[in-house]
Structures are given as structure tokens and as C-alpha cells.
Design a protein around this motif. Structure first.
Motif, PDB file in Angstrom:
ATOM      1  N   ILE A 127      51.022  36.780  41.544  1.00  0.00           N
ATOM      2  CA  ILE A 127      50.143  37.448  40.856  1.00  0.00           C
ATOM      3  C   ILE A 127      50.175  36.385  40.400  1.00  0.00           C
ATOM      4  O   ILE A 127      51.262  35.597  39.490  1.00  0.00           O
ATOM      5  CB  ILE A 127      49.900  38.489  39.696  1.00  0.00           C
ATOM      6  CG1 ILE A 127      50.134  39.842  40.739  1.00  0.00           C
ATOM      7  CG2 ILE A 127      48.560  37.904  38.793  1.00  0.00           C
ATOM      8  CD1 ILE A 127      50.528  40.971  39.789  1.00  0.00           C
ATOM      9  N   LEU A 128      49.110  35.073  40.717  1.00  0.00           N
ATOM     10  CA  LEU A 128      49.144  34.028  39.096  1.00  0.00           C
ATOM     11  C   LEU A 128      47.917  34.552  38.170  1.00  0.00           C
ATOM     12  O   LEU A 128      47.034  34.717  38.411  1.00  0.00           O
ATOM     13  CB  LEU A 128      49.141  32.442  40.467  1.00  0.00           C
ATOM     14  CG  LEU A 128      48.923  31.470  39.260  1.00  0.00           C
ATOM     15  CD1 LEU A 128      49.766  30.359  40.540  1.00  0.00           C
ATOM     16  CD2 LEU A 128      47.231  31.331  38.837  1.00  0.00           C
ATOM     17  N   ILE A 129      48.591  33.994  37.231  1.00  0.00           N
ATOM     18  CA  ILE A 129      47.774  34.363  35.716  1.00  0.00           C
ATOM     19  C   ILE A 129      47.716  32.571  35.321  1.00  0.00           C
ATOM     20  O   ILE A 129      48.169  32.345  34.868  1.00  0.00           O
ATOM     21  CB  ILE A 129      47.647  35.182  34.831  1.00  0.00           C
ATOM     22  CG1 ILE A 129      46.645  35.714  33.935  1.00  0.00           C
ATOM     23  CG2 ILE A 129      49.641  35.359  34.554  1.00  0.00           C
ATOM     24  CD1 ILE A 129      47.185  36.632  32.999  1.00  0.00           C
ATOM     25  N   THR A 130      46.343  32.440  34.948  1.00  0.00           N
ATOM     26  CA  THR A 130      45.821  30.711  34.244  1.00  0.00           C
ATOM     27  C   THR A 130      46.273  31.895  32.545  1.00  0.00           C
ATOM     28  O   THR A 130      45.928  32.302  32.038  1.00  0.00           O
ATOM     29  CB  THR A 130      44.719  30.159  34.720  1.00  0.00           C
ATOM     30  OG1 THR A 130      43.244  30.633  34.407  1.00  0.00           O
ATOM     31  CG2 THR A 130      44.914  30.179  35.882  1.00  0.00           C
ATOM     32  N   GLY A 131      46.094  30.097  32.199  1.00  0.00           N
ATOM     33  CA  GLY A 131      46.353  30.407  30.356  1.00  0.00           C
ATOM     34  C   GLY A 131      46.580  31.918  29.772  1.00  0.00           C
ATOM     35  O   GLY A 131      46.475  32.517  28.901  1.00  0.00           O
ATOM     36  N   ALA A 132      48.026  31.834  30.517  1.00  0.00           N
ATOM     37  CA  ALA A 132      49.097  32.563  29.793  1.00  0.00           C
ATOM     38  C   ALA A 132      49.721  31.860  28.789  1.00  0.00           C
ATOM     39  O   ALA A 132      50.833  32.652  28.370  1.00  0.00           O
ATOM     40  CB  ALA A 132      49.760  33.470  31.223  1.00  0.00           C
TER      41      ALA A 132
END
Ligand SMILES: NC(=O)c1ccc[n+]([C@@H]2O[C@H](COP(=O)([O-])OP(=O)(O)OC[C@H]3O[C@@H](n4cnc5c(N)ncnc54)[C@H](OP(=O)(O)O)[C@@H]3O)[C@@H](O)[C@H]2O)c1
Length: 263
Positions: free
Chosen positions: A5-10
Motif C-alpha cells: 500500500i502506498l499512501i501520500t501525505g502520511a
């Protein structure tokens, strides 16, 4: 099934809490942040909590940064990064509106296109767009933000239908949080007062407006991110995610009612 899973603004808020929750469930989480300083701080926090995250800087508005995700076989992309801006449409500088569309819509879609390329080749993947209930009903004085989230929710729903037609097992869903206490809403509502102090049709009522906005968010905001993090986990792990996930449910329900009555 465990996923990459890639999450931005983490680096902060909902993104950070979702990254921790997903990693604690055993997923491989690529937690990306807007700045190197946020990446360093997140690395320290994750290691103190003994949570395994792979952390790197990804400013979604940077083409070079967006290309960094290409080598990863991403199962789920969570487009969480976003910014807030406020002010009346009668007078707000259009550069402010352009900037927020650049981040919340165009950069988000450009990153999604990079991820989708690999997903389509591998014939599987899910993309989540963290939009907002402000993308379902117009929010006076928050319209630069509200319009960008309307556009993002529309983009997500349209892309979902396109991916269904492609039949490559690619799923698209919208996460539409209500007001949640992360500091985001306060920064967004306050963003307009610096330029309103210089010149605004609403100068005479700015102080009152500011107090009202702070009081409204104090009343409305969920105190914890847990509800929306649960929805993000649910959408991430779903075999066929539904179109929309909202939390707190009462705010989502209020928005549906408002739309029925034509707001
Ligand atoms: N909190 C709410 O009530 C609420 C309600 C509805 C929707 N949302 C949405 O939920 C998402 C997360 O918000 P939040 O409440 O958790 O606030 P937040 O803590 O401010 O999270 C937003 C994150 O996105 C990052 N970001 C901004 N521009 C970026 C860029 N160009 N590249 C990469 N990252 C970038 C921010 O970094 P910086 O800190 O450096 O700016 C921040 O880490 C946002 O999309 C927001 O619109 C929030």
C-alpha cells in the motif's frame, strides 16, 4: 490477503494514522511525506512505536518525486495528501485557487496515472481518493477547497466507471471524511485572514466570522481519526470496494439529506 500500500501525505493526521493502522494489520506500507523533515520525524515515531513502515519523501506536485513510485508493485494507492484554502469566490486570488487544484486534483491524478500503469499491467489494484464531504455540498468561504474536492470526487467516480469498462480488476473508491480534528480545518479557515486584513468585502465581519468558524469546527469535529481510519482500512482490504466511504456517519447522512433537499 496482505497488500503493498502506498499512501501520500502520511507525515501527519489521517494519513499517518492510516499508515500505522494498515502496517499493524501486517500490510507492507510505503508511507510517503511531503518533505524530508516529515519523513525523518515519521521514521523516529514509527521506530519508537515498533511499527514497520517504508518511508520516503513524495511531494505529489513534483514530477521527479511522482516517478519514484514506478518501480513498486503497488496493490493499493491511497491519495490522502491534500491542502486547504479558503476565502470568498467574489475576491479570492485565482492563483490560490489554481494552487489548490494543482495539488488536490491535478497532482493527485498525475500520481494516480503512474500507479495505474503498473496496476493495469498486473491486472489488479485499488485506488482510493481521500476527498471530503465538502466535495458533496458547497461550503461558503471554503469554496477553493470545496471546489477542488468536488472535482476530485467527480474524477474518482468517473475513473471508477472507466476502470470497470476496462475489465482489468482495477477498483476506485472515494473516502469522504466529515470534519475531523487534525488541525487541517483551522489552518484552512485561517488561511484567508492574512489577505482579508488588507482588503476584503467582508473585512467588517472578519473577526466575528473567525470566531464562528472556530466554534463550528469545535462543535462538529470528531476528536479522533479512528472512524475514518477504519473506513480507509475497510476500503483498502475490500475485494470490490464500494464507491463512497464516509465518517463520522452522521455528517455523511446530513450531507445526503442536504443534497436531497437541493443544497
Ligand atoms: N480533517 C478533516 O476534517 C478533513 C475532512 C475532509 C477531508 N480531509 C482530507 O483528508 C486528507 C488528510 O487531511 P488531514 O486532516 O489529515 O490533514 P493534514 O494532517 O494536514 O494532512 C494533509 C497532508 O498532506 C500533505 N500534503 C500537502 N500537500 C502535499 C504535497 N504536495 N505532496 C505530498 N503531501 C502533501 C500535508 O503536508 P504538510 O503538513 O507539509 O502540508 C499533510 O501531511 C486531506 O486530503 C484532506 O483534504 C480532511
Amino acid at each position: 490477503m496482505l497488500k503493498t500500500i502506498l499512501i501520500t501525505g502520511a507525515g501527519t493526521g489521517i494519513g499517518k494514522d492510516s499508515a500505522f493502522a494498515l502496517a499493524q494489520r501486517g500490510h507492507r506500507v510505503l508511507a510517503t511525506t511531503q518533505t524530508d523533515a516529515q519523513a525523518d520525524a515519521l521514521t523516529l515515531e514509527a521506530s519508537a512505536k515498533k511499527i514497520n513502515l517504508e518511508i520516503f519523501k513524495l511531494d505529489i506536485s513534483s514530477e521527479a518525486d511522482r516517478q519514484r513510485i514506478e518501480p513498486y508493485a503497488i496493490d493499493v494507492l491511497i491519495n490522502n495528501a491534500g491542502m486547504g484554502e479558503s476565502g470568498s469566490l467574489a475576491e479570492v486570488d485565482m492563483q490560490i485557487v489554481r494552487k489548490i487544484f494543482e495539488v488536490n486534483l491535478f497532482s493527485t491524478l498525475e500520481l494516480t496515472q503512474v500507479a495505474l500503469k503498473g496496476m493495469i499491467e498486473r491486472q489488479k489494484g485499488t485506488v482510493l481518493f481521500v476527498s471530503s464531504i465538502a466535495g458533496r455540498i458547497p461550503m461558503p468561504f471554503l469554496m477553493p477547497y470545496s471546489m477542488s474536492k468536488f472535482a476530485l470526487s467527480a474524477a474518482g467516480a468517473g475513473l471508477r466507471a472507466e476502470m470497470d469498462q476496462l475489465k482489468k480488476n482495477i477498483h476506485i473508491a472515494l473516502i469522504e471524511p466529515g470534519a475531523i480534528h487534525t488541525g487541517f480545518n483551522q489552518a484552512m479557515t485561517d488561511s484567508k485572514y492574512a489577505w482579508m486584513a488588507r482588503s476584503s468585502y467582508f473585512s467588517h465581519q472578519a473577526e466575528k466570522m473567525k470566531k464562528q468558524e472556530h466554534a463550528t469546527f469545535r462543535f462538529l469535529e470528531a476528536k479522533s481519526t479512528q472512524g475514518i481510519v477504519n473506513q480507509i482500512v475497510k476500503a483498502t482490504e475490500a475485494t470490490r470496494p464500494q464507491l463512497r466511504y464516509t465518517s463520522p456517519w452522521i455528517q455523511g447522512f446530513g450531507v445526503r439529506l442536504a443534497r436531497i433537499f437541493g443544497v
